[in-house]
Design an enzyme around this catalytic site. Structure first.
Site, PDB file in Angstrom:
ATOM      1  N   ARG A  70       0.401  -1.402  -0.265  1.00 16.32           N
ATOM      2  CA  ARG A  70      -0.111   0.187   0.273  1.00 16.32           C
ATOM      3  C   ARG A  70       1.097   1.139  -0.192  1.00 16.32           C
ATOM      4  O   ARG A  70       1.681   1.568   0.781  1.00 16.32           O
ATOM      5  CB  ARG A  70      -1.019   0.086   1.207  1.00 16.32           C
ATOM      6  CG  ARG A  70      -1.999  -1.222   1.395  1.00 16.32           C
ATOM      7  CD  ARG A  70      -2.564  -0.865   2.733  1.00 16.32           C
ATOM      8  NE  ARG A  70      -3.380  -2.122   2.864  1.00 16.32           N
ATOM      9  CZ  ARG A  70      -3.534  -3.752   3.326  1.00 16.32           C
ATOM     10  NH1 ARG A  70      -1.858  -3.711   3.743  1.00 16.32           N
ATOM     11  NH2 ARG A  70      -4.141  -4.285   3.849  1.00 16.32           N
TER      12      ARG A  70
ATOM     13  N   LYS B 177      -2.356  -2.331   7.560  1.00 15.97           N
ATOM     14  CA  LYS B 177      -3.504  -2.149   8.939  1.00 15.97           C
ATOM     15  C   LYS B 177      -3.150  -3.360   9.763  1.00 15.97           C
ATOM     16  O   LYS B 177      -2.384  -3.913  10.300  1.00 15.97           O
ATOM     17  CB  LYS B 177      -4.494  -2.486   8.341  1.00 15.97           C
ATOM     18  CG  LYS B 177      -4.714  -1.744   6.929  1.00 15.97           C
ATOM     19  CD  LYS B 177      -5.864  -1.809   6.758  1.00 15.97           C
ATOM     20  CE  LYS B 177      -5.935  -0.854   4.846  1.00 15.97           C
ATOM     21  NZ  LYS B 177      -7.165  -1.607   4.232  1.00 15.97           N
TER      22      LYS B 177
ATOM     23  N   HIS C   9      -2.824   2.407  -5.511  1.00 20.32           N
ATOM     24  CA  HIS C   9      -3.878   1.428  -5.063  1.00 20.32           C
ATOM     25  C   HIS C   9      -4.189   0.304  -5.932  1.00 20.32           C
ATOM     26  O   HIS C   9      -4.210  -0.875  -6.158  1.00 20.32           O
ATOM     27  CB  HIS C   9      -5.022   1.881  -4.326  1.00 20.32           C
ATOM     28  CG  HIS C   9      -5.675   0.504  -3.525  1.00 20.32           C
ATOM     29  ND1 HIS C   9      -5.214   0.362  -2.299  1.00 20.32           N
ATOM     30  CD2 HIS C   9      -6.402  -0.640  -3.553  1.00 20.32           C
ATOM     31  CE1 HIS C   9      -5.997  -0.679  -2.108  1.00 20.32           C
ATOM     32  NE2 HIS C   9      -6.609  -0.522  -2.015  1.00 20.32           N
TER      33      HIS C   9
ATOM     34  N   ARG D  15      -1.253  -1.995  -6.494  1.00 22.07           N
ATOM     35  CA  ARG D  15      -1.165  -3.532  -5.910  1.00 22.07           C
ATOM     36  C   ARG D  15      -2.377  -3.408  -6.828  1.00 22.07           C
ATOM     37  O   ARG D  15      -1.664  -4.912  -6.752  1.00 22.07           O
ATOM     38  CB  ARG D  15      -2.029  -2.411  -4.218  1.00 22.07           C
ATOM     39  CG  ARG D  15      -1.984  -3.706  -3.831  1.00 22.07           C
ATOM     40  CD  ARG D  15      -2.616  -3.336  -2.557  1.00 22.07           C
ATOM     41  NE  ARG D  15      -3.279  -3.485  -1.622  1.00 22.07           N
ATOM     42  CZ  ARG D  15      -2.273  -4.386  -0.372  1.00 22.07           C
ATOM     43  NH1 ARG D  15      -1.400  -4.030  -0.077  1.00 22.07           N
ATOM     44  NH2 ARG D  15      -3.329  -5.028   0.785  1.00 22.07           N
TER      45      ARG D  15
ATOM     46  N   HIS E 271      -3.871  -8.962   2.908  1.00 22.63           N
ATOM     47  CA  HIS E 271      -4.970  -9.117   3.664  1.00 22.63           C
ATOM     48  C   HIS E 271      -5.786  -9.910   5.060  1.00 22.63           C
ATOM     49  O   HIS E 271      -5.100 -11.203   4.923  1.00 22.63           O
ATOM     50  CB  HIS E 271      -5.458  -9.647   2.391  1.00 22.63           C
ATOM     51  CG  HIS E 271      -5.444  -8.889   0.994  1.00 22.63           C
ATOM     52  ND1 HIS E 271      -5.787  -8.950  -0.231  1.00 22.63           N
ATOM     53  CD2 HIS E 271      -5.589  -7.956   0.701  1.00 22.63           C
ATOM     54  CE1 HIS E 271      -6.029  -8.014  -1.190  1.00 22.63           C
ATOM     55  NE2 HIS E 271      -5.613  -7.383  -0.083  1.00 22.63           N
TER      56      HIS E 271
ATOM     57  N   TYR F 140      -9.644 -10.655  -6.899  1.00 23.00           N
ATOM     58  CA  TYR F 140      -8.416 -10.622  -7.937  1.00 23.00           C
ATOM     59  C   TYR F 140      -8.776 -11.521  -8.698  1.00 23.00           C
ATOM     60  O   TYR F 140      -8.806 -11.799  -9.959  1.00 23.00           O
ATOM     61  CB  TYR F 140      -7.086 -10.858  -7.365  1.00 23.00           C
ATOM     62  CG  TYR F 140      -7.027  -9.038  -6.677  1.00 23.00           C
ATOM     63  CD1 TYR F 140      -6.729  -7.997  -7.688  1.00 23.00           C
ATOM     64  CD2 TYR F 140      -6.785  -9.241  -5.296  1.00 23.00           C
ATOM     65  CE1 TYR F 140      -7.028  -6.756  -6.785  1.00 23.00           C
ATOM     66  CE2 TYR F 140      -6.340  -8.088  -4.253  1.00 23.00           C
ATOM     67  CZ  TYR F 140      -6.190  -7.073  -5.234  1.00 23.00           C
ATOM     68  OH  TYR F 140      -6.100  -5.620  -4.455  1.00 23.00           O
TER      69      TYR F 140
END
Length: 321
Positions: A172, A196, A267, A270, A293, A302
């Site tokens: 990110r 995150k 993004h 990404r 993730h 994806y």
């Protein structure tokens, strides 16, 4: 992204327009929880506070002046009001999630005897296929930046290194700008990333990205470095840690120079990295780990992208498509 800022302003406006004092104090306690205990990013904290301020404002309109009056009917009427005001399904779904997180915290901290948010549903989000670059477009993007860096300007060298690393790793933009010098392991060709929730992961990168980063460290960064540069890997023109806005502007600017390429930001790179990994044969679990993730369901999006691209190729090439 701009919506988060608008909702933060909404939270401040609601306070100024007369949220009951208990609600104002509650918002302050909740903010401290989000920052210190959950370690969320400032943008995420602003978005959560905006959502909950809207909820508490709704409570006030219903004559509820204390959080103990917050129940499932109130939550549902709040979401219904948002729907009638034209908010998107995605926004309503996100606000429902914010409400569930909030009521769980209220119950856990003894402010509510039960958790009304546990029974709160939310509309399913429409899954959209993110735009991605073809492999030749990704190469053209890097090549265009490299051509501009041939004059050996430190900014040009840095831009190539950032683009190479974004595409090579799929990290990110916030993770990119947060990299420090000791997060790069050139010998093992991996970068240490804090995603995150400050979750750490190691992400590999290839030879082209390694060469670009090495050139930046040898020929670019020493020129831009100032006393306040500290350990930041990538520096802005004034020598401080580069910010996310500058990286976004760079990506959009360089993408515009690639004929026919979709207008994407960091993004989008990404998305592109993940799609190309899957198209190249990488398994879904590995891609999930690389991208950081929490849920495999997020990574599975994806596969829809790659299937869609395969379908288009089939329709164009097969005589009986």
């Amino acid at each position: 992204m701009s919506e988060g800022r608008g909702e933060a302003e909404e939270a401040r406006d609601a306070e100024e327009e007369g949220l009951p004092e208990p609600f104002v104090r509650l918002l302050g306690d909740y903010e401290r929880h989000l920052v210190s205990e959950r370690d969320l990013t400032p943008h995420t904290v602003r978005a959560y506070l905006g959502d909950i301020s809207s909820l508490l404002d709704h409570c006030g309109r219903l004559g509820i002046a204390d959080v103990t009056g917050l129940d499932l009917r109130t939550l549902r009427s709040w979401l219904a009001r948002l729907q009638t005001s034209g908010r998107s399904r995605t926004t309503i779904a996100r606000r429902a999630t914010a409400a569930r997180v909030f009521t769980a915290w209220l119950h856990r901290t003894g402010r509510l005897p039960t958790d009304p948010g546990a029974a709160l549903g939310s509309p399913k989000k429409h899954k959209t296929l993110p735009p991605v670059l073809r492999a030749d477009e990704a190469e053209a993007l890097i090549r265009a930046a490299a051509d501009l860096a041939d004059d050996d300007t430190p900014v040009g060298i840095r831009d190539v290194a950032m683009l190479e690393l974004l595409y090579a790793t799929g990290i990110r933009v916030g993770e990119l700008v947060g990299l420090d010098l000791d997060d790069v392991d050139d010998e093992r060709r991996v970068v240490r990333v804090f995603g995150k929730g400050r979750k750490e992961r190691a992400v590999p990168y290839g030879t082209p990205a390694g060469r670009a980063v090495d050139r930046w460290l040898r020929s670019g960064r020493p020129t831009l470095r100032v006393e306040g540069s500290d350990a930041a890997l990538f520096l802005g023109a004034r020598g401080r840690r580069i910010d996310q806005r500058a990286v976004r502007e760079l990506v959009h600017k360089r993408i515009a120079e690639v004929p026919g390429a979709p207008d994407i930001g960091p993004h989008g790179l990404r998305h592109t990295a993940a799609t190309h990994l899957l198209e190249g044969g990488a398994d879904l679990r590995s891609v999930q780990e690389l991208l950081g993730h929490a849920s495999l369901a997020t990574t599975q999006l994806y596969t829809h992208v790659t299937t869609d691209r395969l379908r288009k190729a089939y329709q164009q090439a097969h005589p009986r498509a």
